[in-house]
Design a protein around this motif. Structure first.
Motif, PDB file in Angstrom:
ATOM      1  N   ALA A 230      60.454  10.803  29.272  1.00  7.73           N
ATOM      2  CA  ALA A 230      59.028  10.565  28.986  1.00  7.73           C
ATOM      3  C   ALA A 230      58.867   9.192  28.360  1.00  7.73           C
ATOM      4  O   ALA A 230      58.637   9.046  27.156  1.00  7.73           O
ATOM      5  N   ALA A 231      58.968   8.155  29.182  1.00 11.46           N
ATOM      6  CA  ALA A 231      59.078   6.781  28.690  1.00 11.46           C
ATOM      7  C   ALA A 231      57.758   6.032  28.663  1.00 11.46           C
ATOM      8  O   ALA A 231      57.656   4.972  28.045  1.00 11.46           O
ATOM      9  N   PHE A 232      56.741   6.537  29.354  1.00  9.57           N
ATOM     10  CA  PHE A 232      55.472   5.816  29.443  1.00  9.57           C
ATOM     11  C   PHE A 232      54.380   6.766  29.889  1.00  9.57           C
ATOM     12  O   PHE A 232      54.659   7.915  30.274  1.00  9.57           O
ATOM     13  N   SER A 233      53.141   6.295  29.840  1.00  8.49           N
ATOM     14  CA  SER A 233      51.993   7.046  30.329  1.00  8.49           C
ATOM     15  C   SER A 233      51.163   6.104  31.189  1.00  8.49           C
ATOM     16  O   SER A 233      50.604   5.127  30.687  1.00  8.49           O
ATOM     17  N   LEU A 234      51.092   6.366  32.489  1.00  9.33           N
ATOM     18  CA  LEU A 234      50.540   5.414  33.445  1.00  9.33           C
ATOM     19  C   LEU A 234      49.105   5.698  33.856  1.00  9.33           C
ATOM     20  O   LEU A 234      48.523   4.923  34.620  1.00  9.33           O
ATOM     21  N   GLY A 235      48.520   6.809  33.404  1.00  8.47           N
ATOM     22  CA  GLY A 235      47.141   7.109  33.772  1.00  8.47           C
ATOM     23  C   GLY A 235      47.028   7.607  35.206  1.00  8.47           C
ATOM     24  O   GLY A 235      47.952   8.214  35.756  1.00  8.47           O
ATOM     25  N   THR A 236      45.867   7.334  35.837  1.00 15.65           N
ATOM     26  CA  THR A 236      45.665   7.737  37.237  1.00 15.65           C
ATOM     27  C   THR A 236      46.333   6.688  38.132  1.00 15.65           C
ATOM     28  O   THR A 236      45.675   5.856  38.751  1.00 15.65           O
ATOM     29  N   ALA A 237      47.639   6.770  38.194  1.00 20.48           N
ATOM     30  CA  ALA A 237      48.447   5.713  38.801  1.00 20.48           C
ATOM     31  C   ALA A 237      48.348   5.706  40.317  1.00 20.48           C
ATOM     32  O   ALA A 237      47.964   6.685  40.958  1.00 20.48           O
ATOM     33  N   SER A 238      48.726   4.587  40.869  1.00 25.03           N
ATOM     34  CA  SER A 238      48.703   4.359  42.313  1.00 25.03           C
ATOM     35  C   SER A 238      49.772   5.180  43.020  1.00 25.03           C
ATOM     36  O   SER A 238      50.712   5.686  42.429  1.00 25.03           O
ATOM     37  N   VAL A 239      49.610   5.306  44.331  1.00 27.21           N
ATOM     38  CA  VAL A 239      50.644   5.840  45.207  1.00 27.21           C
ATOM     39  C   VAL A 239      50.811   4.848  46.353  1.00 27.21           C
ATOM     40  O   VAL A 239      49.909   4.689  47.166  1.00 27.21           O
ATOM     41  N   PRO A 240      51.937   4.099  46.337  1.00 27.84           N
ATOM     42  CA  PRO A 240      53.069   4.294  45.434  1.00 27.84           C
ATOM     43  C   PRO A 240      52.946   3.513  44.133  1.00 27.84           C
ATOM     44  O   PRO A 240      52.150   2.580  44.023  1.00 27.84           O
ATOM     45  N   ILE A 241      53.768   3.922  43.156  1.00 29.02           N
ATOM     46  CA  ILE A 241      54.151   3.079  42.041  1.00 29.02           C
ATOM     47  C   ILE A 241      55.371   2.306  42.538  1.00 29.02           C
ATOM     48  O   ILE A 241      56.335   2.905  43.028  1.00 29.02           O
ATOM     49  N   LEU A 242      55.329   0.979  42.466  1.00 32.13           N
ATOM     50  CA  LEU A 242      56.418   0.178  43.017  1.00 32.13           C
ATOM     51  C   LEU A 242      57.525  -0.019  41.984  1.00 32.13           C
ATOM     52  O   LEU A 242      57.253  -0.253  40.800  1.00 32.13           O
ATOM     53  N   VAL A 243      58.767   0.069  42.446  1.00 30.51           N
ATOM     54  CA  VAL A 243      59.944  -0.156  41.609  1.00 30.51           C
ATOM     55  C   VAL A 243      60.642  -1.398  42.133  1.00 30.51           C
ATOM     56  O   VAL A 243      61.345  -1.356  43.149  1.00 30.51           O
ATOM     57  N   VAL A 244      60.419  -2.537  41.463  1.00 27.99           N
ATOM     58  CA  VAL A 244      60.953  -3.828  41.916  1.00 27.99           C
ATOM     59  C   VAL A 244      61.316  -4.673  40.695  1.00 27.99           C
ATOM     60  O   VAL A 244      60.788  -4.477  39.603  1.00 27.99           O
ATOM     61  N   ASP A 245      62.216  -5.623  40.899  1.00 27.64           N
ATOM     62  CA  ASP A 245      62.585  -6.562  39.834  1.00 27.64           C
ATOM     63  C   ASP A 245      61.572  -7.702  39.835  1.00 27.64           C
ATOM     64  O   ASP A 245      61.687  -8.659  40.590  1.00 27.64           O
ATOM     65  N   VAL A 246      60.579  -7.617  38.976  1.00 25.20           N
ATOM     66  CA  VAL A 246      59.486  -8.579  38.957  1.00 25.20           C
ATOM     67  C   VAL A 246      59.923  -9.932  38.416  1.00 25.20           C
ATOM     68  O   VAL A 246      59.548 -10.986  38.946  1.00 25.20           O
ATOM     69  N   ASP A 247      60.727  -9.940  37.351  1.00 25.77           N
ATOM     70  CA  ASP A 247      61.029 -11.191  36.643  1.00 25.77           C
ATOM     71  C   ASP A 247      62.430 -11.727  36.868  1.00 25.77           C
ATOM     72  O   ASP A 247      62.843 -12.701  36.229  1.00 25.77           O
ATOM     73  N   GLY A 248      63.194 -11.111  37.772  1.00 26.45           N
ATOM     74  CA  GLY A 248      64.499 -11.646  38.135  1.00 26.45           C
ATOM     75  C   GLY A 248      65.591 -11.457  37.109  1.00 26.45           C
ATOM     76  O   GLY A 248      66.597 -12.185  37.126  1.00 26.45           O
ATOM     77  N   ASP A 249      65.459 -10.442  36.241  1.00 26.05           N
ATOM     78  CA  ASP A 249      66.488 -10.220  35.216  1.00 26.05           C
ATOM     79  C   ASP A 249      67.486  -9.141  35.601  1.00 26.05           C
ATOM     80  O   ASP A 249      68.251  -8.659  34.763  1.00 26.05           O
ATOM     81  N   GLN A 250      67.476  -8.730  36.874  1.00 26.64           N
ATOM     82  CA  GLN A 250      68.389  -7.727  37.415  1.00 26.64           C
ATOM     83  C   GLN A 250      68.094  -6.310  36.928  1.00 26.64           C
ATOM     84  O   GLN A 250      68.922  -5.408  37.094  1.00 26.64           O
ATOM     85  N   LEU A 251      66.920  -6.097  36.351  1.00 31.90           N
ATOM     86  CA  LEU A 251      66.458  -4.762  35.989  1.00 31.90           C
ATOM     87  C   LEU A 251      65.166  -4.483  36.742  1.00 31.90           C
ATOM     88  O   LEU A 251      64.252  -5.319  36.755  1.00 31.90           O
ATOM     89  N   ASN A 252      65.082  -3.326  37.351  1.00 28.77           N
ATOM     90  CA  ASN A 252      63.873  -2.982  38.088  1.00 28.77           C
ATOM     91  C   ASN A 252      62.726  -2.653  37.141  1.00 28.77           C
ATOM     92  O   ASN A 252      62.886  -1.892  36.181  1.00 28.77           O
ATOM     93  N   ASP A 253      61.572  -3.239  37.433  1.00 24.33           N
ATOM     94  CA  ASP A 253      60.345  -3.014  36.674  1.00 24.33           C
ATOM     95  C   ASP A 253      59.413  -2.128  37.505  1.00 24.33           C
ATOM     96  O   ASP A 253      59.756  -1.702  38.617  1.00 24.33           O
ATOM     97  N   LEU A 254      58.233  -1.856  36.991  1.00 22.99           N
ATOM     98  CA  LEU A 254      57.235  -1.060  37.693  1.00 22.99           C
ATOM     99  C   LEU A 254      55.984  -1.893  37.936  1.00 22.99           C
ATOM    100  O   LEU A 254      55.583  -2.684  37.087  1.00 22.99           O
TER     101      LEU A 254
END
Length: 389
Positions: A230-254
């Motif tokens: 239970a790491a976050f609360s996203l509200g009425t979130a999109s479909v899909p929620i994208l899982v990608v490395d946005v900032d290039g730090d080798q960790l996937n963001d949302l």
């Protein structure tokens, strides 16, 4: 009638839009004045061209090049010849049809279509037959279907069917080739509005993202276990929620849109030493000026070999009952560089002038010229945006 849209620096609803160095141009092409909210692209009749399926019709790619053939430059399909395939049930201002997933369920060499309905609460597949209505077959009763996506959950190279059913258990459906049916695989006791899938913890296995956290996959790939964080609360979130490395730090963001409110955001992942529960997520703004960011894809629109965020405002998602429902509609792509998003307009304006999204759109190279085109359905009609980069 064609409308040529060039991407220039402009101000839209108080948001400064930056022009890319070599931005693509798009031709907005009207296909049909239907109000289905989902569209897919597939070679329906097996003749080597990519057709459009949306709701009760498939639209034939007349005049377009064959797949695998020589590049055809700007040879443009018409999609004017349409074929009736069914009679989706109408509920008030919606059709009970919230996804368009091509899959050859009966293994006859013809791609069928998987969809699902909010009111029926069922997933079903439409059998592709040469003439007449496509027979409807039930897959499973799963509860109200917000929409559905196809993701490879177990890493075997084949897609599973993943419905978003707010307030109902999270499951996915695994195809059983011998029986040509689907097996229901349980994941979690409940889910909210919004669903994503991708590798959160970098272990090479995909995890589910729901509105109140993420579900870590472990154990046997054929019968995995799922641990809820239970790491976050996203509200009425999109479909899909994208899982990608946005900032290039080798960790996937949302990347998360608000499907029924204002806001488009990304959540930066930071990993502390220790267990997965020690990951932190920092919410960062992409766009606060538009509402109903219900659907999005991570796809190369500009042709530079790097994916962009493609999304837009869903037109009348809750029939004018959402915040910002009467604002102008639009379709956009965002270039991303080390966590910085730049917004580019594909279409924007009052309903009827600009084009909003539905609940599922499709991207494909419809003319075999190396450019990614966009097919967008919605209550404001079905259109193709031909990429003239």
């Amino acid at each position: 009638m064609k409308q040529l849209l060039t991407l220039t620096s402009l101000l839209v609803s108080g948001f400064t839009i930056s022009q890319s160095a070599n931005p693509p141009r798009f031709v907005k092409y009207f296909v049909a004045a239907e109000s289905y909210e989902s569209a897919g692209v597939v070679d329906v009749d097996g003749n080597g061209t990519l057709d459009i399926v949306s709701g009760d019709f498939w639209y034939e790619n007349e005049g377009g090049p064959r797949q695998g053939g020589p590049r055809q430059g700007n040879s443009q399909p018409t999609f004017r010849k349409r074929h009736l395939i069914g009679h989706q049930k109408r509920e008030d201002q919606y059709y009970d049809d919230f996804s368009t997933i091509p899959f050859d369920v009966n293994a006859d060499g013809r791609p069928d279509i998987i969809t699902g309905g909010w009111w029926s609460g069922r997933l079903r597949w439409l059998e592709n037959v040469p003439k007449g209505d496509w027979p409807i077959h039930e897959i499973a009763t799963v509860g109200n279907v917000e929409t559905t996506r196809a993701w490879d959950i177990d890493g075997d190279g084949k897609p599973e069917i993943c419905p978003n059913n707010p307030g109902k258990p999270l499951v996915y459906l695994k195809y059983q080739p011998a029986e040509r049916t689907y097996k229901t695989m349980p994941v979690h006791s409940t889910q909210g509005h919004g669903l994503g899938f991708g590798d959160i913890n970098g272990d090479g296995r995909g995890d589910f993202i729901i509105s109140d956290g993420w579900l870590e996959q472990a154990g046997d790939r054929n019968n995995p276990t799922w641990t809820h964080h239970a790491a976050f609360s996203l509200g009425t979130a999109s479909v899909p929620i994208l899982v990608v490395d946005v900032d290039g730090d080798q960790l996937n963001d949302l990347i998360v849109g608000q499907g029924h409110g204002y806001g488009l955001h990304w959540y930066k992942q930071t990993k502390a030493t220790g267990t997965a529960d020690q990951r932190t997520w920092t919410k960062q703004s992409i766009d606060e000026k538009n509402s109903q960011y219900h659907v999005m894809e991570w796809v190369d629109i500009t042709g530079d070999g790097k994916p962009e965020l493609l999304t837009g405002k869903r037109f009348r998602a809750h029939n004018d009952n959402d915040p910002g429902s009467n604002d102008p509609v639009g379709l956009y792509y965002f270039t991303v560089e080390k966590g910085v998003f730049k917004k580019n307009v594909i279409s924007y304006g009052p309903a009827g002038e600009g084009k909003g999204t539905g609940i599922q759109f499709a991207t494909a190279d419809l003319r075999q010229n190396g450019r990614t085109d966009i097919v967008v359905a919605g209550k404001d009609g079905l259109y193709v945006f031909f990429n003239e980069q």
